[in-house]
Design a protein around this motif. Structure first.
Motif, mmCIF file in Angstrom:
data_model
loop_
_atom_site.group_PDB
_atom_site.id
_atom_site.type_symbol
_atom_site.label_atom_id
_atom_site.label_comp_id
_atom_site.label_asym_id
_atom_site.label_seq_id
_atom_site.Cartn_x
_atom_site.Cartn_y
_atom_site.Cartn_z
ATOM 1 N N GLN B 97 0.964 -1.203 -0.059
ATOM 2 C CA GLN B 97 0.033 0.214 -0.114
ATOM 3 C C GLN B 97 0.917 1.320 -0.038
ATOM 4 O O GLN B 97 1.039 1.683 -1.008
ATOM 5 C CB GLN B 97 -0.841 0.050 1.232
ATOM 6 C CG GLN B 97 -2.015 -1.145 0.899
ATOM 7 C CD GLN B 97 -3.067 -1.282 2.042
ATOM 8 O OE1 GLN B 97 -3.083 -0.225 2.677
ATOM 9 N NE2 GLN B 97 -3.472 -2.426 2.259
ATOM 10 N N CYS B 98 1.566 1.558 1.224
ATOM 11 C CA CYS B 98 2.135 2.851 1.190
ATOM 12 C C CYS B 98 3.665 2.531 0.559
ATOM 13 O O CYS B 98 4.251 3.653 0.041
ATOM 14 C CB CYS B 98 2.501 3.328 2.877
ATOM 15 S SG CYS B 98 3.707 2.533 3.607
ATOM 16 N N ILE B 132 7.961 -5.839 9.463
ATOM 17 C CA ILE B 132 6.468 -5.402 10.030
ATOM 18 C C ILE B 132 6.003 -4.538 8.601
ATOM 19 O O ILE B 132 6.624 -3.533 8.284
ATOM 20 C CB ILE B 132 6.581 -4.194 10.993
ATOM 21 C CG1 ILE B 132 7.236 -5.053 12.341
ATOM 22 C CG2 ILE B 132 5.172 -3.795 11.384
ATOM 23 C CD1 ILE B 132 7.448 -4.135 13.541
ATOM 24 N N ARG B 134 2.496 -2.045 8.155
ATOM 25 C CA ARG B 134 1.355 -1.536 9.013
ATOM 26 C C ARG B 134 0.105 -1.357 8.185
ATOM 27 O O ARG B 134 -0.809 -0.756 8.633
ATOM 28 C CB ARG B 134 2.135 -0.022 9.520
ATOM 29 C CG ARG B 134 1.277 0.515 10.771
ATOM 30 C CD ARG B 134 1.667 -0.444 11.834
ATOM 31 N NE ARG B 134 1.312 0.323 12.867
ATOM 32 C CZ ARG B 134 0.704 0.106 14.108
ATOM 33 N NH1 ARG B 134 0.213 -1.343 14.166
ATOM 34 N NH2 ARG B 134 0.421 0.683 15.170
ATOM 35 N N CYS B 135 0.500 -1.680 6.712
ATOM 36 C CA CYS B 135 -0.810 -1.373 5.916
ATOM 37 C C CYS B 135 -1.598 -2.864 5.290
ATOM 38 O O CYS B 135 -2.959 -2.519 5.400
ATOM 39 C CB CYS B 135 -0.457 -0.581 4.629
ATOM 40 S SG CYS B 135 0.445 0.728 4.748
ATOM 41 N N THR B 136 -0.950 -3.801 5.196
ATOM 42 C CA THR B 136 -1.559 -4.637 4.330
ATOM 43 C C THR B 136 -2.310 -5.829 5.471
ATOM 44 O O THR B 136 -3.220 -6.541 4.687
ATOM 45 C CB THR B 136 -0.552 -5.414 3.418
ATOM 46 O OG1 THR B 136 0.425 -6.071 4.194
ATOM 47 C CG2 THR B 136 0.004 -4.477 2.432
ATOM 48 N N GLY B 137 -1.804 -5.851 6.364
ATOM 49 C CA GLY B 137 -2.467 -6.965 7.166
ATOM 50 C C GLY B 137 -1.823 -8.500 6.680
ATOM 51 O O GLY B 137 -2.332 -9.555 7.132
ATOM 52 N N TYR B 138 -0.667 -8.395 5.982
ATOM 53 C CA TYR B 138 0.053 -9.436 5.418
ATOM 54 C C TYR B 138 -0.443 -10.511 4.545
ATOM 55 O O TYR B 138 0.118 -11.243 3.578
ATOM 56 C CB TYR B 138 0.659 -10.299 6.764
ATOM 57 C CG TYR B 138 1.466 -9.432 7.550
ATOM 58 C CD1 TYR B 138 2.660 -8.882 7.305
ATOM 59 C CD2 TYR B 138 0.953 -8.768 8.835
ATOM 60 C CE1 TYR B 138 3.290 -8.118 7.897
ATOM 61 C CE2 TYR B 138 1.465 -8.257 9.737
ATOM 62 C CZ TYR B 138 2.863 -7.701 9.493
ATOM 63 O OH TYR B 138 3.578 -6.844 10.278
#
Lengths: 799, 174
Positions: B97-98, B132, B134-138
């Motif tokens: 995402q970012c 880590i 922080r955007c995608t939830g993996y």
């Protein structure tokens, strides 16, 4: 950099079944990111650029006796050391906050939280700047700190804000919503009342990219160019003009690619201001990028709401009223970013998704010796706290009455025919079909089967929990007549130009931090005017090249800026109709629109595409009276109401009875964000938010010891989920368009962060039913869960 | 001190202080800004690069320690103008995402697939667990890596990194 970048062609353009308008589409921004060619703040390098570093207070509360900068100044490579005294001379030591308070840029009289900014070094490189910090000698006189918000209003509490004239306590505000007397009356006649103390602990957005700025002040033309990690470049420009006295037309704020924001990058931080001062003082560009500890300890935290919830209901589970009192810990300066009229943000949507007879809340804000901030981390202006409160309280009630948590929610939902629904605290919910979403989530989860499995496991002494939650958000602020931030109305501009060859550029006032604006907004233009998304360039994040607007936070980009983009495209389309009519020598009303072209009613062969019309507009076509020679337009969109996304979440956890470790086994999320623009991006937004929710529910907390030392100041202490702590998400959706939004979209950015923590905690409490647990404060760490299993008092989190 | 290493196939030599971290050497000296920095404590893994084919956190490696070794950064993932299947996978499956953690994630994925061309979900999750996002939830990152595994040629010829692990640098504590 400018927001327009050279990049390889979008591979999606070559894909078959590529949508014109809405649909799944690969992102336009990805080709640069996957090549390592994103352009983030720390990638900005200017000729002669110097580097800044910040000295911070080790104390939570102390008098500043003296600062000796001589050794630092003598250090090789150091160009300047700026202290609060220097800023006083420039009238910049204090600056207004976004909540009508003031905050210190560099401390002058006292330090008021650990990590507060004390001095700023400017040096040749980042290593020398850090070295010099060690050489600054600061003498402090420690003062007793106020750490526990519950003690902030005690008569003998130390007064933190001695800088404010006449201030004798730590009280900031009292704010109420709903009708207290009516609510009390409903409580008095209710069959059953449940109460619970519920803390939403202090957490932090912790975007992967920390905050930073590069300031470049040109003393000859007096122009300041400021690259910043900001979600709101236009609001920042105005604030710098007001604070620093630099004329607004001489300030250009550029927000390059942002490595995640989540609300952390809304405010103006002292480091940004010091970079500006550093550039003015040295005559060179100055870069400042904070480290991770600085980010976690000093920039905008989130939550820190100490809530007392009460629910009144009938014996058969009809919820009659909700009442709550809240102690809001705002830290050392009241610097929350929220609409002026709402000091508790939109917390008054704590009535949730339920049809109530009455509701009332009272929120009291207090100062403590902690970092300022308070509205961040995808909270939709405190809807997170509201949803968490009501969804925990509904479970407390369900437990008391022995009713299934899904059933009690179904029983109390606002019904589809009640929309638009006026709730008891002043909101008008635009649209909703809650039961449909709830039933879909239950079907996806196999809810009845899960309950059977749970019963069997309980027989065997295994701990399995099923958490049910349902949320309604309120996002997309304004309208501007009700909502402003420091006097700036919460509206957003958009400007669309269709070039002669039919390619377009759309300019936005909002700024992406990873949400995919370059794709989503191109798709909105595409949907409205019928040219492919790859033919539409999206420009954002540069105040010299975009129209004014309030920026991206509170899930407002699609509801507000998306509205602006739809409206500006329609304006261009209306103009295109006039030009097409002139080109086709017919009347505008005799033309019909299909995606991408106007044609003569009854004769589809006689038509003009947008590209042909654009060439006509810029060419030699004789234009109708009053139509000028372009295919451009601009609008400022002032939303008539907020939008109300909603969703049903079900979380399944297993708890190790020997250790208290909680494992999230499944998570089912059904979201309704109204009209869906790009399925892929929406799903991504939901996944990220669910991970936030699991993090907050199980791991994340910014805690303090009694001296005010921050215990969450690094990623060794502030734990964020990795791929090992979260499951594969199971998502579904319903579509209930917003009736008042131009394309029916409601926004999705924060839904999952708002909705998911209560699902996880409800599951944990559900798993612990054999132990009679009614509530555990987040984060449900193994030790806290284990203490609860032992029947011991689990201390309130964060205080 | 003089530091020489191979970066994305090219030998580079530069003066740097002994204390300079590899991440800063790559970014500030070589201008390879695709490698990002995100924490002070070796927790976030944004800065992961491949050293002799093995993922290392470049904030935890001194540039001097990388002297004489082969470093591969995100800028070296695509070869001959053709994207690595991992890069394609991340675009196909919305694995970013970012974009800030993406370079490190992709390099770890590349190293994993070089060792294990068909990893299952648990293996993928474990491989990226030192990093880590922080955007995608993996979930989409896992799908992206699976996509790359299922398309080993992608539409490209993926470059195979040099398999010359140096004893003293094969493992860097996370």
């Amino acid at each position: 950099m400018t927001a327009i970048e050279e990049r390889p062609a979008n591979p999606a353009a070559a894909a078959e079944n590529r949508p014109i308008g809405f649909g799944r589409l690969q992102r336009k921004e990805d080709p640069r990111f996957i090549r390592g060619k994103g352009h983030y703040l720390d990638d900005v390098v200017l000729p002669g650029m110097l580097h800044g570093a910040m000295l911070r207070s080790p104390y939570a509360h102390a008098k500043l006796i003296s600062i000796d900068t001589s050794a630092a100044l003598a250090h090789p490579g150091v160009h300047a050391v700026i202290t609060g005294k220097d800023l006083e001379g420039l009238n910049l030591a204090w600056a207004p906050t976004l909540s009508a308070d003031v905050m210190a840029i560099l401390a002058t009289d006292k330090v008021r939280f650990q990590g507060q900014e004390v001095a700023f070094v400017v040096a040749d490189d980042r290593y020398s700047a850090r070295d010099a910090l060690e050489l600054i000698d600061v003498e402090y006189e420690a003062l007793p700190p106020v750490i526990n918000a519950r003690k902030a209003l005690d008569a003998d509490a130390p007064v933190i804000r001695t800088d404010l004239e006449g201030r004798t306590d730590n009280h900031i505000f009292d704010w109420e919503a709903g009708d207290a007397a009516e609510t009390d009356a409903v409580f008095a006649r209710a069959d059953v009342v449940v109460t619970e103390d519920i803390v939403y602990p202090r957490v932090h957005p912790a975007p992967m990219e920390t905050c930073g700025a590069v300031a470049d002040y040109d003393p000859i033309d007096g122009k300041l160019t400021l690259w910043e990690t900001t979600q709101a470049p236009h609001a920042h420009r105005t604030l710098y003009a007001i604070v620093a006295g630099i004329p607004e037309h001489k300030i250009r704020v550029i927000s390059p690619d942002i490595g995640g924001g989540f609300g952390n990058k809304v405010g103006i931080y002292p480091g940004y201001v010091c970079a500006v001062v550093g550039s003015i003082v040295t005559g060179k560009p100055v870069k400042w990028v904070e480290d991770r500890s600085e980010n976690l300890m000093s920039t905008s935290f989130a939550r820190d709401y100490l809530m007392h919830g009460e629910v009144a209901a009938t014996n058969d589970g009809k919820i009659l009223a909700v009442r709550t009192t809240v102690l809001a810990d705002h830290g050392a300066f009241n610097a929350t970013a929220q609409p002026t009229k709402y000091p508790a943000g939109f917390f008054h949507i704590f009535t949730g998704s339920y049809d109530l007879e009455a509701a009332h809340c009272k929120v009291t804000g207090v100062y403590t010796n902690k970092a300022p901030g308070g509205v961040a981390y995808a909270c939709s202006f405190r809807v997170t706290e509201a949803v968490y409160l009501v969804e925990r309280m509904v479970d407390v009630l369900a437990l008391k009455l022995g009713i299934d948590p899904a059933e009690i929610r179904l029983k109390n939902f606002i019904k589809p025919e009640q929309f638009p629904y006026q709730n008891k605290t002043g909101w008008e919910y635009d649209s909703g079909e809650y039961e449909r979403a709830m039933r879909m989530a239950m079907d996806m989860a196999g809810y009845d089967e899960l309950r059977r499995e749970q019963a069997e496991k309980r027989e065997r002494g295994e701990l399995m929990g099923i958490g049910v939650t349902f949320f309604t958000e309120t996002v997309g602020a304004g309208p501007r007549k009700h909502m402003d931030i420091v006097g700036l109305g919460m509206a957003d501009g958009a400007e669309l130009r269709v070039h002669p060859t039919g390619k377009a550029v759309v300019r936005l006032s909002v700024q992406s931090q990873g949400q995919g604006h370059e794709t989503t907004f191109a798709q909105i233009v595409s949907e409205e005017i019928g040219i492919p998304p790859e033919d539409i360039e999206v420009v954002h994040g540069d105040t010299d090249n975009t129209p004014f607007g309030l920026g991206t936070y509170g899930s407002r980009s699609t509801p507000v800026s998306g509205g602006a983009v739809a409206m500006v495209t329609r304006k261009v389309r209306d103009k295109a109709r006039l030009i097409a009519a002139a080109m086709l020598e017919t009347r505008p009303e005799d033309l019909e629109w299909e995606k991408g072209r106007f044609f003569v009613k009854g004769d589809p062969s006689q038509g003009k595409t947008i590209a042909e019309i654009a060439m006509g507009a810029h060419g030699t076509v004789t234009l109708p009276e009053g139509v000028d020679g372009n295919l451009d337009a601009e609008v400022t969109y002032d939303p008539p109401n907020l939008t109300f996304p909603f969703g049903a979440y079900i979380c399944v956890v297993d708890i190790d009875p020997g250790t208290g470790v909680v494992k999230v086994r499944r998570f089912i999320a059904v979201d309704d964000c109204g009209t869906r623009i790009n399925e892929m991006i929406i799903e991504g937004q939901v996944h990220g938010g669910l991970t936030d929710g699991v993090g907050m529910a199980l791991m994340e907390i910014i805690d303090f010891d009694e001296d005010g030392n921050c215990l969450g100041g690094s990623f060794m202490d502030y734990l964020i989920p990795t791929a090992m702590e979260v499951p594969d998400w199971e998502t579904g959706h319903t579509v209930t368009p917003s009736p008042h939004h131009p394309i029916g979209a409601k926004g999705i950015g924060e839904s999952a962060t708002v909705g998911s923590p209560s699902a996880v905690v409800n599951a944990v409490v559900d798993a612990l039913q054999p132990y009679g647990v009614v509530h555990i404060d987040m984060p449900c760490t193994p030790s806290r869960v284990w203490e609860a299993m032992q029947g011991r008092h689990v201390p309130t989190a964060g205080v | 001190m003089k530091i020489t290493m191979t970066v994305n196939g090219d030998s580079v030599t530069s003066e740097a202080e002994p204390r300079v971290l590899l991440v800063h050497f790559l970014r500030d000296v070589l201008g390879l800004t695709g490698t990002h920095w995100g924490c002070d404590t070796s927790n976030c893994g944004l800065c992961a690069v491949l050293m002799d084919g093995v993922p290392v956190k470049s904030c935890t490696v001194l540039a001097a320690m990388a002297s004489g070794h082969e470093i591969r950064t995100v800028e070296g993932l695509a070869t001959g103008g053709t994207l690595d299947p991992v890069q394609q996978g991340f675009m196909e499956e919305h694995g970013l995402q970012c974009g800030f953690c993406t370079p490190g994630m992709m390099l770890t994925a590349r190293a994993l697939l070089d060792k294990n061309p068909d990893p299952d979900e648990d293996t993928i999750r474990e491989a990226i667990s030192g990093q880590i996002c922080r955007c995608t939830g993996y979930a989409t990152i896992v799908r992206s890596i699976k996509w790359a595994a299922a398309h080993p040629a992608g539409s490209s010829q993926a470059e195979t990194p040099a398999e010359t692990p140096a004893e003293e640098t094969a493992e860097v504590p996370a």
